[in-house]
Scaffold this motif. Structure first.
Motif, PDB file in Angstrom:
ATOM      1  N   THR A  73       0.831  -1.202   0.000  1.00 40.77           N
ATOM      2  CA  THR A  73       0.000   0.000   0.000  1.00 40.77           C
ATOM      3  C   THR A  73       0.867   1.253   0.000  1.00 40.77           C
ATOM      4  O   THR A  73       0.576   2.233  -0.704  1.00 40.77           O
ATOM      5  CB  THR A  73      -0.940  -0.005   1.220  1.00 40.77           C
ATOM      6  N   ARG A  92      -9.099  10.770  -3.988  1.00 46.06           N
ATOM      7  CA  ARG A  92     -10.223   9.906  -4.352  1.00 46.06           C
ATOM      8  C   ARG A  92      -9.771   8.523  -4.799  1.00 46.06           C
ATOM      9  O   ARG A  92     -10.546   7.563  -4.767  1.00 46.06           O
ATOM     10  CB  ARG A  92     -11.024  10.591  -5.472  1.00 46.06           C
ATOM     11  N   TYR A  93      -8.522   8.412  -5.180  1.00 48.53           N
ATOM     12  CA  TYR A  93      -8.039   7.211  -5.859  1.00 48.53           C
ATOM     13  C   TYR A  93      -8.239   5.934  -5.047  1.00 48.53           C
ATOM     14  O   TYR A  93      -8.698   4.920  -5.568  1.00 48.53           O
ATOM     15  CB  TYR A  93      -6.545   7.375  -6.178  1.00 48.53           C
ATOM     16  N   ALA A  94      -7.893   5.980  -3.766  1.00 47.58           N
ATOM     17  CA  ALA A  94      -7.907   4.768  -2.950  1.00 47.58           C
ATOM     18  C   ALA A  94      -9.293   4.154  -2.794  1.00 47.58           C
ATOM     19  O   ALA A  94      -9.434   2.952  -2.583  1.00 47.58           O
ATOM     20  CB  ALA A  94      -7.309   5.051  -1.579  1.00 47.58           C
ATOM     21  N   THR A  95     -10.338   4.974  -2.883  1.00 49.87           N
ATOM     22  CA  THR A  95     -11.705   4.467  -2.680  1.00 49.87           C
ATOM     23  C   THR A  95     -12.500   4.385  -3.975  1.00 49.87           C
ATOM     24  O   THR A  95     -13.687   4.060  -3.955  1.00 49.87           O
ATOM     25  CB  THR A  95     -12.460   5.376  -1.690  1.00 49.87           C
ATOM     26  N   HIS A  96     -11.860   4.674  -5.093  1.00 45.13           N
ATOM     27  CA  HIS A  96     -12.584   4.760  -6.362  1.00 45.13           C
ATOM     28  C   HIS A  96     -12.822   3.404  -7.006  1.00 45.13           C
ATOM     29  O   HIS A  96     -13.755   3.234  -7.779  1.00 45.13           O
ATOM     30  CB  HIS A  96     -11.807   5.664  -7.333  1.00 45.13           C
ATOM     31  N   HIS A  97     -11.994   2.412  -6.710  1.00 50.30           N
ATOM     32  CA  HIS A  97     -12.111   1.105  -7.353  1.00 50.30           C
ATOM     33  C   HIS A  97     -12.331   0.002  -6.310  1.00 50.30           C
ATOM     34  O   HIS A  97     -11.871   0.113  -5.171  1.00 50.30           O
ATOM     35  CB  HIS A  97     -10.836   0.785  -8.140  1.00 50.30           C
ATOM     36  N   PRO A  98     -13.002  -1.078  -6.680  1.00 52.54           N
ATOM     37  CA  PRO A  98     -13.211  -2.206  -5.750  1.00 52.54           C
ATOM     38  C   PRO A  98     -11.973  -3.096  -5.716  1.00 52.54           C
ATOM     39  O   PRO A  98     -11.909  -4.132  -6.377  1.00 52.54           O
ATOM     40  CB  PRO A  98     -14.417  -2.927  -6.371  1.00 52.54           C
ATOM     41  N   TRP A  99     -10.985  -2.702  -4.932  1.00 50.21           N
ATOM     42  CA  TRP A  99      -9.690  -3.385  -4.964  1.00 50.21           C
ATOM     43  C   TRP A  99      -9.768  -4.849  -4.578  1.00 50.21           C
ATOM     44  O   TRP A  99      -8.942  -5.655  -5.000  1.00 50.21           O
ATOM     45  CB  TRP A  99      -8.692  -2.657  -4.057  1.00 50.21           C
TER      46      TRP A  99
END
Length: 252
Positions: A73, A92-99
């Motif tokens: 991370t 916003r990047y960290a929460t924008h995609h369903p990692w």
């Protein structure tokens, strides 16, 4: 155009860039793709491994797994900050995609990406328990080592410096995975070969199509030095040596 052409000539001769304002549009697009692929893969890899931490057979193994999640991370954040210099919305990047999103275990998407993000295809497959996660980390860790050696020489200086700092951290992850495999084998684990057979072709696909024709243009921009086929062959040789040393068969 004249300025872009002079920069292109400069890069083709081994020059480096260090300021986003001096980066030509095509170079910027390829650089952003490279960075997004790394960041998304690190975040997706960390998310998948986080779910495995409490399946570790002992405290030391769980600490090692947690450290890997933390460091992956942090590696993503290091490169994401450089993307921010080019206008990426880092907040916003960290929460924008369903990692943590994964496909079914039996899926096979080759080198394709999903619609979610730019993660390498291998990070779309689920882990099945501790031993499977250790094997995946072993094989992918060797692949990352090959990729880090390549990307540590990119012509965008801030990114090259970031990758050079990241390389030894990722190398240690591969070492921890090898230690984990050895310990599993000492305790009579008999399912490792199945995991190797599953992950080998999927990790191999992370190097992209061997028929790609982009290598020369990327070399001219100083963003690549080797072809996909060359990088894949390097990984096959290095990973194969490790498996042989561990007494595990290298998949055909």
């Amino acid at each position: 155009m004249a300025e872009d052409m002079s920069i292109a000539s400069y890069l083709a001769q081994g020059g480096v860039l260090s300021n986003p304002a001096n980066v030509p549009p095509r170079y910027r697009a390829e650089l952003m793709k490279l960075m997004a692929t790394f960041v998304d893969s690190e975040l997706a890899g960390a998310a998948g491994f986080a779910d495995i931490i409490n399946q570790g057979p002992g405290i030391k193994e769980r600490i090692a797994a947690a450290k890997i999640v933390l460091e992956k991370t942090d590696n993503a954040d290091r490169v994401l900050r450089i993307m921010g210099d080019f206008g990426a919305d880092t907040d916003r990047y960290a929460t924008h995609h369903p990692w943590s999103a994964r496909l079914e275990r039996g899926a096979d998407i080759g080198t394709a990406r999903t619609e979610h993000d730019m993660r390498l295809a291998v990070f779309n497959y689920p882990l099945e328990g501790w031993a499977d996660a250790v094997v995946m980390n072993l094989l992918m860790g060797r692949a990352v080592a090959v990729q880090m050696a390549e990307f540590s020489m990119v012509s965008y200086q801030p990114l090259a410096e970031a990758f050079r700092a990241i390389a030894p951290i990722e190398a240690r992850h591969a070492e921890l995975a090898e230690e984990g495999v050895i310990k599993l084998m000492e305790h009579g684990n008999t399912v490792l070969q199945d995991s190797v057979n599953y992950w080998w072709p999927r990790v191999a696909a992370s190097f992209g199509s061997t028929a790609s024709t982009k290598a020369e243009s990327l070399k001219a921009m100083g963003l690549r030095r080797s072809t996909n086929a060359e990088l894949k062959a390097r990984w096959e040789a290095e990973a194969g040596t490790v498996l042989t040393r561990l007494g595990v068969a290298v998949p055909a």
